[in-house]
Design an enzyme around this catalytic site. Structure first.
Site, PDB file in Angstrom:
ATOM      1  N   LYS A  86       0.862  -1.189   0.467  1.00  0.00           N
ATOM      2  CA  LYS A  86      -0.218   0.165  -0.324  1.00  0.00           C
ATOM      3  C   LYS A  86       1.024   1.311  -0.150  1.00  0.00           C
ATOM      4  CE  LYS A  86      -3.527  -2.482   2.852  1.00  0.00           C
ATOM      5  NZ  LYS A  86      -3.772  -3.013   4.457  1.00  0.00           N
ATOM      6  N   ARG A 108      16.495  -8.896   5.415  1.00  0.00           N
ATOM      7  CA  ARG A 108      17.117  -8.581   4.633  1.00  0.00           C
ATOM      8  C   ARG A 108      16.218  -8.172   3.231  1.00  0.00           C
ATOM      9  NH1 ARG A 108      18.247 -14.235   0.640  1.00  0.00           N
ATOM     10  NH2 ARG A 108      20.130 -14.137   2.640  1.00  0.00           N
ATOM     11  N   HIS A 136      26.590 -10.231   2.631  1.00  0.00           N
ATOM     12  CA  HIS A 136      26.344 -11.358   3.449  1.00  0.00           C
ATOM     13  C   HIS A 136      27.011 -11.782   4.791  1.00  0.00           C
ATOM     14  CE1 HIS A 136      23.067 -14.533   4.934  1.00  0.00           C
ATOM     15  NE2 HIS A 136      22.409 -14.985   2.933  1.00  0.00           N
TER      16      HIS A 136
HETATM   17  N1   CP Z   1      22.502 -18.014   0.943  1.00  0.00           N
HETATM   18  C1   CP Z   1      21.369 -18.114   1.682  1.00  0.00           C
HETATM   19  O1   CP Z   1      20.708 -17.103   1.581  1.00  0.00           O
HETATM   20  O2   CP Z   1      20.258 -18.326   0.927  1.00  0.00           O
HETATM   21  P1   CP Z   1      18.203 -18.047   1.699  1.00  0.00           P
HETATM   22  O3   CP Z   1      19.137 -17.159  -0.239  1.00  0.00           O
HETATM   23  O4   CP Z   1      18.252 -19.578   0.628  1.00  0.00           O
HETATM   24  O5   CP Z   1      18.620 -17.691   2.587  1.00  0.00           O
END
Ligand code: CP
Length: 308
Positions: A86, A108, A136
């Protein structure tokens, strides 16, 4: 001794002592995962929100399990089905979730830097679960933990990251942490998928696997990120596989066992042949298990500032 930062946003610039503290703490939690009752109480009373704006299997489930194993209350949020559709902003979404007395946010996001922005606008601890093609950090740390478990050390190991370095947040986090910990790091892939100037991060660059395979201890094989248009960077998947696919025949040229890692999800028979992915030198599923212990360690250290 607490971590130097109250957030985990990336591994670039993370002090060696912090990497060591997380890896040491994860050893204790890895042992918990082998017990019949895999649950400990230290985060009882803490509430952790998992905000996922991009798809995930391993990271999301691993964080959820780590939070449950530590007895925290966890709150799931996925952008699909939320009020983001929205037009609600990231800041408003996060501040509304935080208003429900949330202590930590795992996020994420498809945008590089989104967790850094979040850490500026909320009071909760923020953990980056992957931001665009940037970093990451929890994957990088679980990769180091798995290398240490397998080889007994990180310093002096030669780790080669293979494939799509350009789009890979896993590659960047590995490079930062491995160089901090004294590993020898190289990257190997098509010139179109190696960022210009990457050698300034202290890594060697190769374009042919056969030039490096006999020197490495670990191949950390990266996914071809077709969803980020990676298919435009080489002529076809068949040609990519011929040049960079890890097969048994190619590994035999190494003349010694090489540990095979992959962050997942795997494009089977593209980056790795199925027999290598499932073979005796593959630690891919150990990475997944260790990910739970490493995430328990990070959550614990950020939430309490102590060791168990
Ligand atoms: N390794 C990893 O980040 O996998 P996903 O995208 O499934 O979280």
């Amino acid at each position: 001794m607490p971590l130097k930062s109250r957030h985990l946003l990336g591994l670039q610039g993370m002090p060696r002592e912090d990497v060591e503290l997380i890896l040491e703490t994860a050893v204790s939690f890895r042992e918990v995962l082998d017990r019949p009752i895999k649950k400990v109480p230290p985060l009882q009373g803490k509430t952790i929100a998992n905000m996922f704006f991009e798809n995930s299997t391993r990271t999301r489930l691993s964080f959820e399990l780590a939070e449950r194993r530590l007895s925290a209350d966890e709150l799931g949020f996925q952008a699909g089905g939320s009020s983001v559709s929205k037009g609600e902003s990231l800041k408003d979404t996060a501040r509304n979730i935080e208003a429900m007395k949330v202590d930590m946010v795992v996020m994420r996001h498809w945008a590089a830097g989104a967790p850094h922005y979040l850490a500026d606008v909320i009071d909760a601890n923020v953990i980056n679960a992957g931001d665009g093609a940037h970093e990451h950090p929890t994957q990088g740390l679980l990769d180091l933990f798995t290398m240490q478990e397998k080889h007994g050390r990180i310093a002096g190991l030669h780790v080669c990251l293979v494939g799509d370095i350009l789009h890979s947040r896993v590659a960047r986090s590995n490079i930062y942490a491995l160089t901090t910990m004294g590993a020898e790091v190289s990257v190997c892939g098509p010139a179109t998928m190696i960022p210009r100037g990457i050698d300034r991060l202290g890594v060697s660059v190769f374009h042919h696997l056969d030039d490096v395979i006999d020197r490495v201890d670990v191949l950390n094989v990266l996914r071809i990120q077709l969803e980020r248009d990676a298919g435009r960077f080489f002529p076809s998947l068949r040609e990519y596989r011929q040049s960079y696919g890890i097969t048994r025949a190619r590994l035999e040229k190494a003349g010694k066992p090489v540990t095979i890692m992959h962050p997942g999800p795997i494009n089977r028979d593209v980056e790795l042949s199925a027999d290598v992915a499932d073979g005796e030198h593959s630690v891919i599923l150990q990475q997944v298990l260790n990910g739970v212990a490493v995430r328990m360690a990070i959550l614990y250290l950020l939430a309490t500032g102590n060791q168990p």
